[in-house]
Design an enzyme around this catalytic site. Structure first.
Site, PDB file in Angstrom:
ATOM      1  N   LEU A  30       0.814  -1.215   0.000  1.00  0.00           N
ATOM      2  CA  LEU A  30       0.000   0.000   0.000  1.00  0.00           C
ATOM      3  C   LEU A  30       0.845   1.262   0.000  1.00  0.00           C
ATOM      4  O   LEU A  30       0.509   2.249  -0.669  1.00  0.00           O
ATOM      5  CB  LEU A  30      -0.923   0.006   1.226  1.00  0.00           C
ATOM      6  CG  LEU A  30      -2.118  -0.935   1.181  1.00  0.00           C
ATOM      7  CD1 LEU A  30      -2.767  -1.027   2.557  1.00  0.00           C
ATOM      8  CD2 LEU A  30      -3.138  -0.467   0.147  1.00  0.00           C
ATOM      9  N   ASP A  50      13.502   3.113  10.221  1.00  0.00           N
ATOM     10  CA  ASP A  50      12.970   2.022  11.035  1.00  0.00           C
ATOM     11  C   ASP A  50      12.162   2.671  12.151  1.00  0.00           C
ATOM     12  O   ASP A  50      12.734   3.310  13.041  1.00  0.00           O
ATOM     13  CB  ASP A  50      14.119   1.185  11.595  1.00  0.00           C
ATOM     14  CG  ASP A  50      13.647   0.026  12.461  1.00  0.00           C
ATOM     15  OD1 ASP A  50      12.448  -0.025  12.810  1.00  0.00           O
ATOM     16  OD2 ASP A  50      14.485  -0.827  12.812  1.00  0.00           O
ATOM     17  N   ASN A  70       2.325   4.527   7.610  1.00  0.00           N
ATOM     18  CA  ASN A  70       1.839   3.319   6.952  1.00  0.00           C
ATOM     19  C   ASN A  70       2.508   2.048   7.474  1.00  0.00           C
ATOM     20  O   ASN A  70       1.924   0.962   7.382  1.00  0.00           O
ATOM     21  CB  ASN A  70       2.074   3.452   5.443  1.00  0.00           C
ATOM     22  CG  ASN A  70       1.825   2.165   4.687  1.00  0.00           C
ATOM     23  OD1 ASN A  70       0.683   1.728   4.532  1.00  0.00           O
ATOM     24  ND2 ASN A  70       2.897   1.531   4.220  1.00  0.00           N
ATOM     25  N   TYR A  89      -3.274  -7.285  16.686  1.00  0.00           N
ATOM     26  CA  TYR A  89      -3.386  -6.352  15.567  1.00  0.00           C
ATOM     27  C   TYR A  89      -4.581  -5.411  15.715  1.00  0.00           C
ATOM     28  O   TYR A  89      -4.422  -4.185  15.636  1.00  0.00           O
ATOM     29  CB  TYR A  89      -3.435  -7.118  14.244  1.00  0.00           C
ATOM     30  CG  TYR A  89      -3.490  -6.235  13.026  1.00  0.00           C
ATOM     31  CD1 TYR A  89      -2.343  -5.577  12.570  1.00  0.00           C
ATOM     32  CD2 TYR A  89      -4.682  -6.044  12.335  1.00  0.00           C
ATOM     33  CE1 TYR A  89      -2.388  -4.748  11.447  1.00  0.00           C
ATOM     34  CE2 TYR A  89      -4.742  -5.229  11.218  1.00  0.00           C
ATOM     35  CZ  TYR A  89      -3.590  -4.579  10.784  1.00  0.00           C
ATOM     36  OH  TYR A  89      -3.644  -3.757   9.680  1.00  0.00           O
ATOM     37  N   LYS A 132      -4.429  -1.189  16.335  1.00  0.00           N
ATOM     38  CA  LYS A 132      -5.031  -0.216  15.427  1.00  0.00           C
ATOM     39  C   LYS A 132      -6.122   0.607  16.121  1.00  0.00           C
ATOM     40  O   LYS A 132      -6.370   1.767  15.751  1.00  0.00           O
ATOM     41  CB  LYS A 132      -5.587  -0.916  14.186  1.00  0.00           C
ATOM     42  CG  LYS A 132      -4.501  -1.509  13.292  1.00  0.00           C
ATOM     43  CD  LYS A 132      -3.524  -0.451  12.789  1.00  0.00           C
ATOM     44  CE  LYS A 132      -2.561  -0.996  11.756  1.00  0.00           C
ATOM     45  NZ  LYS A 132      -1.653   0.044  11.209  1.00  0.00           N
ATOM     46  N   THR A 161      -1.775  -7.914   0.410  1.00  0.00           N
ATOM     47  CA  THR A 161      -0.413  -7.456   0.697  1.00  0.00           C
ATOM     48  C   THR A 161       0.315  -8.543   1.479  1.00  0.00           C
ATOM     49  O   THR A 161      -0.296  -9.503   1.968  1.00  0.00           O
ATOM     50  CB  THR A 161      -0.397  -6.160   1.539  1.00  0.00           C
ATOM     51  OG1 THR A 161      -0.943  -6.435   2.837  1.00  0.00           O
ATOM     52  CG2 THR A 161      -1.194  -5.039   0.873  1.00  0.00           C
TER      53      THR A 161
END
Length: 236
Positions: A13, A53, A79, A161, A165, A194
């Site tokens: 992305l 990084d 991102n 995850y 987020k 991805t």
């Protein structure tokens, strides 16, 4: 000329968003943990490469100095992200198997990395006439969606995850309130093919990058403190 930095942009992305923003006239920095991969991606796109990084203070500070020396920054796209709970065969481990260490690794990139980069680039962004921040979130960050039976978000068993987020969404809201002169928003690209998800997604990167590219170009009168996908506002 608008100058944009995209973290984790040597593929997926981030790479596609960079391609589209360059086409729109932006000067784009490809932020990449692997300097050589970043250099190759930048060469392919006509972008600028910067080793970055997000988990390393020294790396982020060096990137700040490099971009500042070239003239500054207008748009930051956070991102870079990882999905540590996906195992071989694209199996996502659930609550019974999640560990503190897995949570820590996930948060180090997805949460602390976002804050590290934001904090480091804030002074530069504040000098921009029209500063913009796009935090790449996920539909799995929506507490409304993950508690709605029968939806893909409800069916996702992972803990680390989605939790990371959801924190990114809160970071977005609080930074937007603290810096009303900036446009700071969270976006949900959709379930995109991805490496992050073992290419199990149902969208192309072209489709997934749409909302990132759109929100990276909002003007001073655009929304801030919001959570969006390509179709509009998402429920928290």
């Amino acid at each position: 000329m608008t100058t944009t930095l995209i973290t984790g942009a040597n593929k997926g992305l981030g790479f596609e968003a960079a391609r589209r923003l360059i086409a729109a006239g932006h000067t784009v920095y490809i932020g990449s943990r692997d300097a050589e991969r970043g250099r190759r991606a930048a060469e392919q796109l006509g972008a600028r490469a910067v080793q970055l990084d997000v988990t390393d203070d020294a790396s982020v500070e060096a990137a700040v100095k490099a971009i500042e020396a070239d003239g500054g920054l207008d748009v930051l796209v956070n991102n870079a992200g990882i999905q540590e709970e996906m195992r071989e065969g694209n199996v996502v481990i659930g609550a019974a198997d999640v560990t503190a260490d897995l949570m820590r690794r996930t948060f180090e990139t997805n949460v602390f990395g976002t804050v590290r980069v934001l904090h480091a680039f804030l002074p530069m962004l504040q000098r921009s006439a029209a500063p913009v921040v796009v935090n790449v979130s996920s539909g799995l960050a929506s507490l409304t969606r993950v508690t709605m039976p029968g939806t893909p978000a409800y069916a996702y068993p992972g803990v680390a995850y989605p939790a990371s987020k959801t924190v990114v969404n809160m970071i977005t809201v609080q930074y937007a309130k603290a810096f009303p002169n900036m446009r700071i928003n969270a976006v949900e690209p959709g379930f995109t093919k991805t490496d992050l998800n073992g290419n199990t997604g149902i969208q192309t990167v072209e489709q997934g990058a749409e909302i990132i590219v759109h929100m990276a170009q909002v003007g001073p009168d655009g929304p801030t403190g919001g959570y969006f996908d390509a179709e509009g506002t998402l429920p928290w």
